[in-house]
Design a protein around this motif. Structure first.
Motif, short mmCIF file in Angstrom:
data_model
loop_
_atom_site.label_atom_id
_atom_site.label_comp_id
_atom_site.label_asym_id
_atom_site.label_seq_id
_atom_site.Cartn_x
_atom_site.Cartn_y
_atom_site.Cartn_z
N ASP A 129 21.63 -25.97 74.85
CA ASP A 129 21.91 -24.54 74.70
C ASP A 129 23.38 -24.32 74.36
O ASP A 129 23.72 -23.46 73.55
N GLU A 130 24.27 -25.12 74.97
CA GLU A 130 25.70 -24.97 74.72
C GLU A 130 26.03 -25.29 73.27
O GLU A 130 26.83 -24.58 72.63
N GLN A 131 25.42 -26.35 72.71
CA GLN A 131 25.66 -26.70 71.30
C GLN A 131 25.13 -25.59 70.39
O GLN A 131 25.78 -25.22 69.40
N MET A 132 23.96 -25.07 70.71
CA MET A 132 23.36 -24.02 69.90
C MET A 132 24.26 -22.78 69.89
O MET A 132 24.56 -22.22 68.82
N LEU A 133 24.70 -22.36 71.05
CA LEU A 133 25.52 -21.16 71.14
C LEU A 133 26.85 -21.34 70.45
O LEU A 133 27.40 -20.40 69.86
N GLY A 134 27.39 -22.56 70.46
CA GLY A 134 28.64 -22.83 69.77
C GLY A 134 28.52 -22.68 68.26
O GLY A 134 29.49 -22.35 67.58
N GLN A 135 27.31 -22.89 67.72
CA GLN A 135 27.09 -22.76 66.28
C GLN A 135 26.84 -21.32 65.86
O GLN A 135 26.71 -21.03 64.68
N PRO A 156 4.68 -16.62 65.87
CA PRO A 156 5.49 -15.51 65.35
C PRO A 156 6.96 -15.63 65.76
O PRO A 156 7.28 -16.12 66.83
N ALA A 157 7.83 -15.17 64.88
CA ALA A 157 9.26 -15.13 65.20
C ALA A 157 9.53 -14.13 66.31
O ALA A 157 8.77 -13.18 66.52
N ARG A 158 10.61 -14.37 67.02
CA ARG A 158 11.07 -13.41 68.03
C ARG A 158 12.42 -12.87 67.57
O ARG A 158 13.38 -13.63 67.40
N GLY A 159 12.46 -11.55 67.35
CA GLY A 159 13.67 -10.96 66.81
C GLY A 159 14.26 -9.90 67.71
O GLY A 159 13.89 -9.76 68.87
N ALA A 160 15.23 -9.16 67.13
CA ALA A 160 15.95 -8.10 67.84
C ALA A 160 16.65 -8.63 69.09
O ALA A 160 16.75 -7.95 70.10
N LEU A 161 17.15 -9.88 69.02
CA LEU A 161 17.84 -10.50 70.15
C LEU A 161 19.31 -10.11 70.10
O LEU A 161 20.02 -10.43 69.14
N ARG A 162 19.77 -9.43 71.14
CA ARG A 162 21.12 -8.86 71.12
C ARG A 162 22.11 -9.61 71.97
O ARG A 162 23.32 -9.44 71.83
N THR A 163 21.65 -10.47 72.88
CA THR A 163 22.55 -11.20 73.76
C THR A 163 22.25 -12.69 73.67
O THR A 163 21.15 -13.10 73.29
N LEU A 164 23.22 -13.49 74.08
CA LEU A 164 23.01 -14.94 74.09
C LEU A 164 21.91 -15.32 75.06
O LEU A 164 21.16 -16.27 74.82
N GLU A 165 21.81 -14.59 76.15
CA GLU A 165 20.76 -14.88 77.14
C GLU A 165 19.38 -14.67 76.52
O GLU A 165 18.46 -15.46 76.76
N GLU A 166 19.23 -13.63 75.72
CA GLU A 166 17.95 -13.38 75.06
C GLU A 166 17.62 -14.47 74.06
O GLU A 166 16.47 -14.87 73.90
N VAL A 167 18.65 -14.98 73.38
CA VAL A 167 18.44 -16.06 72.41
C VAL A 167 17.97 -17.32 73.13
O VAL A 167 17.01 -17.98 72.69
N VAL A 168 18.63 -17.66 74.22
CA VAL A 168 18.25 -18.85 74.99
C VAL A 168 16.82 -18.71 75.51
O VAL A 168 16.02 -19.66 75.42
N GLU A 169 16.48 -17.54 76.01
CA GLU A 169 15.14 -17.31 76.56
C GLU A 169 14.08 -17.44 75.45
O GLU A 169 13.03 -18.06 75.66
N ARG A 179 8.03 -29.04 67.17
CA ARG A 179 8.26 -27.75 66.49
C ARG A 179 9.74 -27.59 66.16
O ARG A 179 10.59 -27.73 67.01
N ARG A 180 10.03 -27.28 64.91
CA ARG A 180 11.40 -27.06 64.46
C ARG A 180 11.71 -25.56 64.51
O ARG A 180 10.96 -24.75 63.97
N LEU A 181 12.82 -25.24 65.14
CA LEU A 181 13.21 -23.84 65.28
C LEU A 181 14.52 -23.57 64.55
O LEU A 181 15.37 -24.46 64.42
N ARG A 182 14.66 -22.35 64.11
CA ARG A 182 15.89 -21.91 63.45
C ARG A 182 16.33 -20.59 64.09
O ARG A 182 15.52 -19.68 64.30
N ILE A 183 17.61 -20.53 64.43
CA ILE A 183 18.20 -19.29 64.94
C ILE A 183 18.95 -18.65 63.78
O ILE A 183 19.82 -19.28 63.18
N GLN A 184 18.63 -17.40 63.46
CA GLN A 184 19.24 -16.77 62.30
C GLN A 184 19.45 -15.28 62.54
O GLN A 184 18.87 -14.69 63.46
N THR A 185 20.29 -14.70 61.70
CA THR A 185 20.53 -13.27 61.78
C THR A 185 19.24 -12.51 61.52
O THR A 185 18.48 -12.84 60.60
N ASP A 186 18.99 -11.51 62.33
CA ASP A 186 17.86 -10.61 62.10
C ASP A 186 18.35 -9.56 61.10
O ASP A 186 19.10 -8.65 61.45
N CYS A 187 17.92 -9.71 59.85
CA CYS A 187 18.47 -8.91 58.76
C CYS A 187 17.76 -7.58 58.55
O CYS A 187 18.06 -6.88 57.58
#
Length: 276
Positions: A129-135, A156-169, A179-187
């Motif tokens: 999680d620390e490496q992910m958040l650093g990126q 399904p993707a999970r979007g509208a994540l506004r905090t780092l805690e929500e991203v980690v969850e 399963r390969r996951l990608r964290i990206q801007t919700d555009c």
């Protein structure tokens, strides 16, 4: 009724674009209505629903969702294309279209910008999680949002994540062996204020085109549509890829006129013959 006087439009949107577009159109004297329809069915930034067709085709298809739903003569929608180029340079191209319901005529405005927030990192099962958040340092969380996407789109993707805690969850909830996951801007427009500024610029461009009348039929939408290459080099006088003329066209009657540009020679540094 002439299209000049039909200043009544219905915007088809599912993500709050009216907040950007409505004030501009109303200030220009237009009656502006909003129709909420599931435009995600035509493609999503997560990739869960593939966009089929060009950005212009999809924008027009969105606008046509107003057919049978609105009495306004004009239908409106937009489509954005965001990508990340070399060295992570973001690029946003926004199209905003007006479709005239009675004739099918389309008038489109556009804007491009590199000044958008756009991050995207693939996370492996071994990524902490620390490496992910650093990126995700450039994500501008709080103003912008993130989403977690499965690269195989098996969940399904999970979007509208506004905090780092929500991203980690969300990452933990979606994680599975292999399963390969990608964290990206919700555009989505209502979640990306930097994209909203580009949509605003495209809307202003569209209004400018609607205020430009064809010299032949007087229909709105007379605008620059392309350029003609071939401006000659100042040294060798051979044609280059620099434009020598602009092409202006009308979406109503098909009038097309070339407007010659200033005939000063092209810098030889941009000439493929002098500087191959």
């Amino acid at each position: 009724m002439s299209p000049h006087s039909e200043q009544w439009v219905t915007l088809v949107t599912h993500h709050g674009k009216g907040e950007v577009m409505a004030p501009l159109f109303r200030a220009a004297g237009w009656r502006f209505e909003i129709l909420d329809r599931d435009t995600d069915a035509l493609g999503t930034f997560s990739g869960d629903v593939e966009r089929r067709g060009s950005p212009l085709e999809v924008a027009v298809a969105k606008a046509r969702l107003a057919a049978g739903e609105s009495r306004s003569p004009w239908w409106m929608a937009s489509e954005g294309s965001l990508s990340s180029g070399p060295w992570g340079l973001a690029h946003d191209h926004e199209l905003v279209v007006l479709v005239h319901g009675a004739t099918g005529v389309v008038v489109a405005g556009e804007a491009r910008s590199h000044d958008v927030v756009l991050v995207g990192v693939e996370v492996l099962e071994t990524t902490s999680d620390e490496q992910m958040l650093g990126q995700l340092a450039g994500a501008d969380l709080g103003r912008h949002h993130l989403m977690v996407v499965s690269l195989t789109h098996d969940v399904p993707a999970r979007g509208a994540l506004r905090t780092l805690e929500e991203v980690v969850e969300a990452r933990r909830a979606m994680s599975a062996p292999g399963r390969r996951l990608r964290i990206q801007t919700d555009c989505r427009a209502h979640l990306s204020p930097s994209r909203g500024r580009v949509i605003e610029a495209a809307t202003r461009d569209l209004l400018s085109r609607m205020n430009s009348s064809c010299p032949r039929c007087a229909g709105p939408g007379w605008a620059l549509s392309s350029v003609v290459e071939g401006r000659r080099c100042a040294v060798c006088a051979r044609p280059t890829s620099d434009p020598r003329a602009e092409v202006w066209t009308c979406p109503w009657c098909g009038e097309r006129r070339e407007v010659l540009l200033e005939e000063s020679g092209v810098d030889p540094a941009r000439c493929p013959w002098c500087n191959p």
